[in-house]
Design an enzyme around this catalytic site. Structure first.
Site, PDB file in Angstrom:
ATOM      1  N   LYS A  89      -7.081 -13.221  -0.020  1.00 56.57           N
ATOM      2  CA  LYS A  89      -7.416 -12.311   1.148  1.00 56.57           C
ATOM      3  C   LYS A  89      -7.981 -13.377   2.196  1.00 56.57           C
ATOM      4  O   LYS A  89      -7.805 -13.069   3.380  1.00 56.57           O
ATOM      5  CB  LYS A  89      -8.705 -11.360   0.826  1.00 56.57           C
ATOM      6  N   LYS A 129      -2.215  -1.356  -0.803  1.00 64.47           N
ATOM      7  CA  LYS A 129      -2.230  -0.368   0.233  1.00 64.47           C
ATOM      8  C   LYS A 129      -2.207  -1.681   1.502  1.00 64.47           C
ATOM      9  O   LYS A 129      -1.811  -1.341   2.488  1.00 64.47           O
ATOM     10  CB  LYS A 129      -3.489   0.216   0.288  1.00 64.47           C
ATOM     11  N   LYS A 161       3.199  -6.315  -6.513  1.00 61.49           N
ATOM     12  CA  LYS A 161       2.240  -5.292  -6.606  1.00 61.49           C
ATOM     13  C   LYS A 161       2.314  -4.281  -5.645  1.00 61.49           C
ATOM     14  O   LYS A 161       2.384  -4.427  -4.497  1.00 61.49           O
ATOM     15  CB  LYS A 161       0.761  -5.811  -6.765  1.00 61.49           C
TER      16      LYS A 161
HETATM   17  P1  AMP Z   1      -7.395  -1.430  -4.593  1.00 64.70           P
HETATM   18  O1  AMP Z   1      -6.519  -0.501  -3.983  1.00 64.70           O
HETATM   19  O2  AMP Z   1      -6.757  -2.702  -4.709  1.00 64.70           O
HETATM   20  O3  AMP Z   1      -8.781  -1.439  -4.123  1.00 64.70           O
HETATM   21  O4  AMP Z   1      -7.501  -1.240  -6.243  1.00 64.70           O
HETATM   22  C1  AMP Z   1      -8.315  -0.183  -6.724  1.00 64.70           C
HETATM   23  C2  AMP Z   1      -8.016   0.249  -8.471  1.00 64.70           C
HETATM   24  O5  AMP Z   1      -6.565   0.224  -8.527  1.00 64.70           O
HETATM   25  C3  AMP Z   1      -8.207  -1.305  -9.136  1.00 64.70           C
HETATM   26  O6  AMP Z   1      -8.922  -1.100 -10.249  1.00 64.70           O
HETATM   27  C4  AMP Z   1      -6.916  -1.865  -9.172  1.00 64.70           C
HETATM   28  O7  AMP Z   1      -7.018  -2.720 -10.302  1.00 64.70           O
HETATM   29  C5  AMP Z   1      -6.048  -0.689  -9.438  1.00 64.70           C
HETATM   30  N1  AMP Z   1      -4.711  -0.927  -8.684  1.00 64.70           N
HETATM   31  C6  AMP Z   1      -4.166  -1.170  -7.305  1.00 64.70           C
HETATM   32  N2  AMP Z   1      -3.188  -1.545  -7.296  1.00 64.70           N
HETATM   33  C7  AMP Z   1      -2.511  -1.323  -8.451  1.00 64.70           C
HETATM   34  C8  AMP Z   1      -1.106  -1.460  -9.080  1.00 64.70           C
HETATM   35  N3  AMP Z   1      -0.397  -1.898  -8.069  1.00 64.70           N
HETATM   36  N4  AMP Z   1      -0.841  -1.386 -10.417  1.00 64.70           N
HETATM   37  C9  AMP Z   1      -1.928  -1.011 -11.085  1.00 64.70           C
HETATM   38  N5  AMP Z   1      -3.405  -1.053 -10.828  1.00 64.70           N
HETATM   39  C10 AMP Z   1      -3.550  -0.994  -9.394  1.00 64.70           C
END
Ligand code: AMP
Ligand code: TRP
Length: 357
Positions: free
Chosen positions: A129, A222, A219
């Site tokens: 980041k 968002k 991945k």
């Molecule tokens: P974030 O959107 O990055 O804040 O992630 C929120 C939760 O969703 C965390 O536990 C991440 O590990 C999970 N997560 C986010 N993106 C993915 C993805 N593409 N595949 C699996 N888990 C995800």
């Protein structure tokens, strides 16, 4: 005859105290996406059946990068509404907003004084980041983000003498933060006496990493994915179908799992399998010879069957904000009961003078 107590039941004697689960998610998007759902949130819903659950919308984490106040307030509510809509039951689980429980920030301070500068600097999420934002655009809060996360988790520690585990359902990308949390818990215990249970990451196999529909090597995220690459929980059915039909597939026409040569189809197979509960070999057999079109059409239906009811319930919850606020107040109250007690112990162990009455 009473049932024999389980090993987790040791503290109270007669009633078995279930293990605890704690997790958090940032309110930084207008909707959660499929990666969040399969990688983490679905486990939150399932685990409340067997655990005492604490789930928090982490607004303090959300201000580690530049933000708009009104948008943060809106997204915090939308995030909470989606959690309830996905099936988290306010009668059994504490769903709350992180900033409603000030002990999170307080414990983070104490833990930050136990964290080495170099140790924090090794966190890959920070490196990713901050490299995107440059040093002047990177806040100290972003640097200490994982320490606040450790505080989120450790505040809900069961009594270490009780033998109750503390579990944290997250996606694969959070493994390193969980390791840091364990290290800090251990360090605190070593210096100040046994206080924290070491938490275990609870990372789902298979669905732990959902990739971008347009760039199956990356991945689903968002911040990094294009709108076409991401499937939002609150997406309207029409656009949702279109995105799935237009997902990048690979050369050839066979629906087979192959991470290297067919990353696109493999991602879709993982999604299908995780949502429908069918094994990947069974799906391969079902679509043998039928080509990508039918496969994607059916997958779109499976995704919509899951997300449409969640979307409808979310919109309904957002229609009555007073009710939603009351649910969150209840969650904060339950979380506070535990957090305040943990923090009292921490203050005492660290050597702070108690406030006279
Ligand atoms: P974030 O959107 O990055 O804040 O992630 C929120 C939760 O969703 C965390 O536990 C991440 O590990 C999970 N997560 C986010 N993106 C993915 C993805 N593409 N595949 C699996 N888990 C995800
Ligand atoms: N860092 C986590 C993420 O990006 C969010 C989070 C904050 C969290 N506090 C937490 C996850 C505590 C689990 C436990 O997904």
């Amino acid at each position: 005859m009473p049932e024999a107590p389980t090993p987790e039941a040791s503290d109270a004697g007669t009633t078995a105290a279930p293990p605890r689960v704690l997790s958090g998610i940032q309110p930084t998007a207008d909707s959660f996406h499929l990666g969040n759902y399969l990688g983490a949130l679905r486990q939150w819903v399932a685990m409340q059946d067997t655990h005492e659950a604490f789930y928090c919308v982490v607004d303090l984490h959300a201000i580690t990068v530049e933000h708009d106040p009104e948008l943060l307030r809106r997204r915090t509510k939308v995030a909470a509404a989606q959690l309830f809509a996905m099936g988290i039951d306010p009668d059994r689980s504490a769903v709350f907003v992180q900033s409603h429980v000030p002990e999170h920030a307080e414990l983070a301070w104490v833990l930050s004084c136990l964290t080495g500068f170099g140790e924090a600097g090794r966190m890959t999420q920070f490196k990713d980041k901050s490299s995107k934002q440059g040093t002047s655009g990177t806040s100290v809060g972003l640097f200490t983000y994982p320490i606040l996360q450790a505080a989120d988790i450790l505040l809900y520690t069961p009594d270490p003498a009780a033998g109750r585990p503390l579990r944290v359902p997250v996606g694969e990308d959070q493994r390193q933060h969980l390791e840091l949390t364990r290290t800090l818990a251990q360090r605190f215990n070593h210096r100040f006496g046994e206080t924290f249970v070491l938490p275990d990451a609870h990372i789902p196999e298979g669905a732990a990493k959902i990739t971008d529909l347009q760039e199956p090597g990356a991945k689903m995220s968002k911040s990094a994915s294009s709108p076409q690459g991401i499937l939002d929980v609150l997406e309207e059915p029409g656009p949702m179908r279109k995105k799935i039909m237009r997902a990048v597939t690979d050369t050839g026409s066979e629906v087979v799992y192959d991470e290297e040569k067919k990353a696109g189809v493999t991602n879709l197979l993982r999604i299908y399998s995780a949502l429908e509960g069918t094994s990947i070999p069974d799906l391969e057999a079902r679509y043998a010879g039928s080509g990508y079109g039918q496969f994607k059409k059916d997958l779109a239906q499976v995704v919509l069957d899951t997300f449409t009811p969640i979307r409808e319930r979310t919109l309904k919850l957002l229609d009555d904000e007073d009710h939603l606020d009351r649910l969150l107040a209840r969650g904060a109250e339950r979380a506070s009961e535990v957090a305040v007690r943990t923090m009292e112990t921490v203050r005492e162990r660290v050597g702070f003078v108690g406030r006279g009455r």
